[in-house]
Design a protein around this motif. Structure first.
Motif, short mmCIF file in Angstrom:
data_model
loop_
_atom_site.label_atom_id
_atom_site.label_comp_id
_atom_site.label_asym_id
_atom_site.label_seq_id
_atom_site.Cartn_x
_atom_site.Cartn_y
_atom_site.Cartn_z
N PRO A 1 0.83 -1.21 0.00
CA PRO A 1 0.00 0.00 0.00
C PRO A 1 0.87 1.27 0.00
N ARG A 2 0.40 2.30 -0.70
CA ARG A 2 1.15 3.56 -0.75
C ARG A 2 1.39 4.14 0.64
N SER A 3 0.47 3.90 1.56
CA SER A 3 0.58 4.48 2.90
C SER A 3 1.53 3.71 3.81
N GLU A 4 2.02 2.55 3.38
CA GLU A 4 2.91 1.74 4.22
C GLU A 4 4.28 2.41 4.30
N GLU A 5 4.69 2.79 5.51
CA GLU A 5 5.96 3.48 5.69
C GLU A 5 7.07 2.59 6.23
N ARG A 6 6.72 1.42 6.77
CA ARG A 6 7.74 0.54 7.37
C ARG A 6 8.59 -0.15 6.33
N MET A 7 8.01 -0.41 5.16
CA MET A 7 8.73 -1.07 4.08
C MET A 7 7.97 -0.88 2.79
N GLN A 8 8.66 -1.14 1.68
CA GLN A 8 8.01 -1.12 0.37
C GLN A 8 8.47 -2.33 -0.41
N VAL A 9 7.55 -2.91 -1.17
CA VAL A 9 7.87 -4.01 -2.06
C VAL A 9 7.50 -3.58 -3.47
N LEU A 10 8.48 -3.69 -4.38
CA LEU A 10 8.29 -3.32 -5.77
C LEU A 10 8.47 -4.57 -6.62
N ARG A 11 7.58 -4.77 -7.57
CA ARG A 11 7.68 -5.91 -8.49
C ARG A 11 8.07 -5.36 -9.85
N SER A 12 9.15 -5.88 -10.42
CA SER A 12 9.64 -5.40 -11.72
C SER A 12 9.64 -6.53 -12.74
N SER A 13 8.98 -6.28 -13.86
CA SER A 13 9.05 -7.17 -15.01
C SER A 13 9.95 -6.47 -16.02
N VAL A 14 11.08 -7.07 -16.32
CA VAL A 14 12.11 -6.41 -17.11
C VAL A 14 12.32 -7.13 -18.43
N GLY A 15 12.37 -6.37 -19.51
CA GLY A 15 12.62 -6.94 -20.83
C GLY A 15 14.09 -7.31 -21.01
N PRO A 16 14.41 -7.96 -22.11
CA PRO A 16 15.80 -8.35 -22.39
C PRO A 16 16.75 -7.16 -22.28
N HIS A 17 17.80 -7.33 -21.50
CA HIS A 17 18.85 -6.33 -21.27
C HIS A 17 18.31 -5.04 -20.66
N GLY A 18 17.11 -5.08 -20.08
CA GLY A 18 16.59 -3.93 -19.36
C GLY A 18 17.53 -3.61 -18.21
N SER A 19 17.50 -2.35 -17.74
CA SER A 19 18.47 -1.98 -16.70
C SER A 19 17.97 -0.85 -15.83
#
Length: 193
Positions: free
Chosen positions: A104-122
């Motif tokens: 949740p945007r309001s969570e200040e204790r931690m954040q979890v981000l999910r990234s789907s990255v294309g070939p050679h993305g950086s």
């Protein structure tokens, strides 16, 4: 007019796990808590296993010994669910990356981000920092190279890399792309304001 009678539900109240976690968080043994509350170790053990329910005065004694408000035992936990499809897209500067905030945007204790990255993305050519105490990267699929000043660390599916926040770094996915999860502690930013 019909009389309404209130009665307790059929489900027993379960407070044992909350008492145990509070005791353990404070570094107390059952014996130490028993002494502080004026109860026996065996009785406290049965309460923590929800094998017995203490009387209200006994519960007050236990909570007093733990410096825990009695009401805290009966509060529902604040559980928030974010489905991946509903997670907001964010821009952390990744190239060829679909980045989503899955806490949740309001969570200040931690954040979890999910990234789907294309070939050679950086994360870009330049090293960058994130304002948090601890940063952790878990690779779900694919391969990722994390670059620090003076060294590279290769990660494959299932690997996790943890390092101090504010450490200059960047990353690049392999030829097949990658699915990654970033954990930032505490949250690098908050959307609550």
């Amino acid at each position: 007019m019909r009389a309404i009678h209130l009665s307790a539900g059929d489900d027993p109240v379960r407070i044992g796990a909350k008492l145990r976690s509070s005791r353990v968080a404070q570094g107390l043994t059952l014996e130490q808590l028993a002494q502080a509350a004026g109860l026996t170790k065996g009785f406290l053990s049965r309460i923590e296993r929800d094998d017995t329910m203490p009387s209200v005065p006994t519960l007050v004694q236990i909570c007093h010994a733990l410096s825990l408000p009695v009401g805290a035992l009966f509060e529902e936990p604040d559980v928030q669910h974010v489905a991946l499809v509903d997670a907001p897209r964010i821009n952390m500067g990744g190239i060829e990356a679909d980045e989503r905030l899955v806490t949740p945007r309001s969570e200040e204790r931690m954040q979890v981000l999910r990234s789907s990255v294309g070939p050679h993305g950086s994360g870009g050519d330049a090293l960058y920092t994130v304002s948090c105490a601890v940063e952790s990267l878990h690779v779900i699929s694919g391969e990722v190279t994390v670059r620090f000043s003076g060294r590279d660390t290769q990660l494959v599916a299932g690997d996790t890399l943890t390092f101090p926040g504010l450490t200059p770094h960047t990353w690049v996915a392999g030829a097949a792309g990658a699915e990654m999860v970033w954990i930032l502690v505490p949250a690098a930013w908050s959307g609550s304001s």
